[in-house]
Design a protein around this motif. Structure first.
Motif, PDB file in Angstrom:
ATOM      1  N   ALA A  80       0.832  -1.211   0.000  1.00 30.95           N
ATOM      2  CA  ALA A  80       0.000   0.000   0.000  1.00 30.95           C
ATOM      3  C   ALA A  80       0.864   1.258   0.000  1.00 30.95           C
ATOM      4  N   VAL A  81       1.877   1.287   0.860  1.00 29.57           N
ATOM      5  CA  VAL A  81       2.774   2.445   0.923  1.00 29.57           C
ATOM      6  C   VAL A  81       3.500   2.621  -0.397  1.00 29.57           C
ATOM      7  N   ASN A  82       4.061   1.532  -0.922  1.00 29.11           N
ATOM      8  CA  ASN A  82       4.868   1.620  -2.139  1.00 29.11           C
ATOM      9  C   ASN A  82       4.049   2.004  -3.368  1.00 29.11           C
ATOM     10  N   ILE A  83       2.857   1.445  -3.484  1.00 31.41           N
ATOM     11  CA  ILE A  83       2.011   1.761  -4.641  1.00 31.41           C
ATOM     12  C   ILE A  83       1.602   3.224  -4.616  1.00 31.41           C
ATOM     13  N   VAL A  84       1.274   3.746  -3.446  1.00 29.95           N
ATOM     14  CA  VAL A  84       0.868   5.154  -3.341  1.00 29.95           C
ATOM     15  C   VAL A  84       2.021   6.077  -3.735  1.00 29.95           C
ATOM     16  N   ILE A  85       3.226   5.790  -3.255  1.00 37.90           N
ATOM     17  CA  ILE A  85       4.380   6.623  -3.602  1.00 37.90           C
ATOM     18  C   ILE A  85       4.747   6.450  -5.067  1.00 37.90           C
ATOM     19  N   TRP A  86       4.710   5.221  -5.552  1.00 40.39           N
ATOM     20  CA  TRP A  86       4.997   4.989  -6.970  1.00 40.39           C
ATOM     21  C   TRP A  86       3.989   5.722  -7.852  1.00 40.39           C
ATOM     22  N   GLY A  87       2.736   5.755  -7.423  1.00 42.64           N
ATOM     23  CA  GLY A  87       1.713   6.457  -8.190  1.00 42.64           C
ATOM     24  C   GLY A  87       2.069   7.914  -8.403  1.00 42.64           C
ATOM     25  N   MET A  88       2.653   8.543  -7.386  1.00 46.34           N
ATOM     26  CA  MET A  88       3.073   9.930  -7.538  1.00 46.34           C
ATOM     27  C   MET A  88       4.257  10.049  -8.486  1.00 46.34           C
ATOM     28  N   LEU A  89       5.244   9.162  -8.331  1.00 43.69           N
ATOM     29  CA  LEU A  89       6.416   9.191  -9.201  1.00 43.69           C
ATOM     30  C   LEU A  89       6.020   9.020 -10.661  1.00 43.69           C
ATOM     31  N   ALA A  90       5.257   7.982 -10.932  1.00 37.12           N
ATOM     32  CA  ALA A  90       4.844   7.705 -12.305  1.00 37.12           C
ATOM     33  C   ALA A  90       3.906   8.783 -12.827  1.00 37.12           C
ATOM     34  N   GLY A  91       3.050   9.301 -11.948  1.00 35.48           N
ATOM     35  CA  GLY A  91       2.109  10.340 -12.357  1.00 35.48           C
ATOM     36  C   GLY A  91       2.807  11.620 -12.796  1.00 35.48           C
ATOM     37  N   ILE A  92       3.858  11.985 -12.070  1.00 34.01           N
ATOM     38  CA  ILE A  92       4.612  13.194 -12.427  1.00 34.01           C
ATOM     39  C   ILE A  92       5.264  13.026 -13.792  1.00 34.01           C
ATOM     40  N   VAL A  93       5.873  11.866 -14.023  1.00 30.10           N
ATOM     41  CA  VAL A  93       6.526  11.625 -15.312  1.00 30.10           C
ATOM     42  C   VAL A  93       5.496  11.609 -16.435  1.00 30.10           C
ATOM     43  N   ILE A 136      -3.353   4.333   3.002  1.00 29.84           N
ATOM     44  CA  ILE A 136      -2.306   3.906   3.926  1.00 29.84           C
ATOM     45  C   ILE A 136      -2.814   3.920   5.360  1.00 29.84           C
ATOM     46  N   ALA A 137      -3.526   4.988   5.708  1.00 25.98           N
ATOM     47  CA  ALA A 137      -4.060   5.088   7.067  1.00 25.98           C
ATOM     48  C   ALA A 137      -5.041   3.954   7.358  1.00 25.98           C
ATOM     49  N   LEU A 138      -5.916   3.641   6.420  1.00 31.94           N
ATOM     50  CA  LEU A 138      -6.912   2.581   6.617  1.00 31.94           C
ATOM     51  C   LEU A 138      -6.254   1.205   6.702  1.00 31.94           C
ATOM     52  N   VAL A 139      -5.260   0.968   5.844  1.00 34.19           N
ATOM     53  CA  VAL A 139      -4.565  -0.324   5.857  1.00 34.19           C
ATOM     54  C   VAL A 139      -3.801  -0.501   7.171  1.00 34.19           C
ATOM     55  N   PHE A 140      -3.117   0.546   7.616  1.00 37.17           N
ATOM     56  CA  PHE A 140      -2.407   0.470   8.894  1.00 37.17           C
ATOM     57  C   PHE A 140      -3.371   0.209  10.034  1.00 37.17           C
ATOM     58  N   LEU A 141      -4.525   0.855   9.989  1.00 33.82           N
ATOM     59  CA  LEU A 141      -5.530   0.664  11.033  1.00 33.82           C
ATOM     60  C   LEU A 141      -6.083  -0.754  11.000  1.00 33.82           C
ATOM     61  N   LEU A 142      -6.328  -1.258   9.790  1.00 30.31           N
ATOM     62  CA  LEU A 142      -6.891  -2.600   9.625  1.00 30.31           C
ATOM     63  C   LEU A 142      -5.955  -3.676  10.156  1.00 30.31           C
ATOM     64  N   PHE A 143      -4.662  -3.527   9.918  1.00 30.11           N
ATOM     65  CA  PHE A 143      -3.695  -4.544  10.319  1.00 30.11           C
ATOM     66  C   PHE A 143      -2.975  -4.197  11.626  1.00 30.11           C
ATOM     67  N   GLY A 144      -3.435  -3.149  12.301  1.00 31.56           N
ATOM     68  CA  GLY A 144      -2.885  -2.800  13.598  1.00 31.56           C
ATOM     69  C   GLY A 144      -1.442  -2.347  13.577  1.00 31.56           C
TER      70      GLY A 144
END
Length: 269
Positions: A80-93, A136-144
């Motif tokens: 979840a963390v990596n996909i969100v950050i990658w989305g920004m990287l790829a989106g900018i390019v 990210i916040a929801l996934v962290f909350l879901l998995f504690g």
């Protein structure tokens, strides 16, 4: 005609940069308007950004956790963390390839600083990132998962990423305006970069082999600077040195290119 920028070219480019950065109200308004227009008649509106990314993470995470032999409760938060950050990287390019062509109607009518339209791309991707941080916040909350103190280091990593995006966006936007086949080439290279960047796999899985996949991969370096702190790891000073070296190199490439050909962008549209 000389290919090297003259003194007048440098002065006009510097003026463009200063005036463009100062016109924050313009590029901020344009970026927010882009997001609103994209989801104007949608029932969920801008939260389709979050929903679509969340569905992708849930689907891919469930499959790849088994392929990599990783526990779902640790792999999905990592993904979840990596996909969100990658989305920004790829989106900018990706968005930078159309930074100037998208603004053709505006540039054809007003002599605005070209920097405005690169900043528009960066802010637009920051808005999308803000939407996806909910995942990210929801996934962290879901998995504690409780973020550690290292998470604060994601902020300087994100700032370095934003700084690097300016010269990168200028170069990509300028070249793609001149050479219209280049966006398709960049899109294909991005797909390759996705698999060479530790988005779905861990750096440890390389086992010390082919370290250049990380050390000479700008996407990997900036991804790790932002993602590692959210995973609870403190980035090493070497990562920051690498990021600064990349930024310095991009500035050295972008500055003369932008100074020399900035005035031709309107004629290439």
């Amino acid at each position: 005609m000389s290919l090297f920028p003259t003194g007048a070219d440098w002065r006009r480019a510097a003026k463009d940069l200063v005036e463009g950065l100062a016109a924050w109200h313009i590029w901020t308004l344009l970026a927010f308007n882009d997001i609103r227009q994209r989801y104007k008649r949608s029932r969920f509106g801008q939260f389709w950004i979050t929903l679509s990314t969340g569905i992708f993470i849930a689907g891919i995470g469930s499959v790849y956790s088994f392929l990599f032999g990783q526990p779902v409760e640790t792999y999905i938060p990592y993904l979840a963390v990596n996909i969100v950050i990658w989305g920004m990287l790829a989106g900018i390019v990706t968005d930078s390839t159309a930074a100037f062509t998208q603004a053709g109607s505006i540039l054809g009518q007003q002599a605005l600083p070209k920097t405005i339209f690169v900043m528009r791309v960066i802010v637009r991707q920051l808005i999308i990132l803000a939407h996806n941080l909910v995942i990210i916040a929801l996934v962290f909350l879901l998995f504690g998962i409780v973020p550690t103190a290292a998470a604060v280091m994601a902020v300087p990593g994100l700032l370095l990423l934003a700084v690097a995006s300016l010269p990168a966006g200028m170069t990509i936007g300028l070249l793609c305006t001149r050479f219209r086949d280049l966006p398709q080439i960049i899109q294909s290279l991005l797909q390759v970069a996705f698999f060479l960047t530790p988005v779905m796999w861990h750096v440890d899985q390389l086992g010390g082999r082919v370290p250049y996949v990380i050390d000479f991969n700008p996407f990997a370096i900036f991804l790790l600077l932002v993602a590692d702190p959210l995973h609870g790891h403190w980035p090493g000073i070497g990562r920051y040195v690498q990021a600064l070296a990349i930024i310095g190199t991009m500035v050295l490439v972008t500055a003369p290119l932008f100074a020399r050909f900035r005035a031709r962008i309107v004629y290439w549209l």
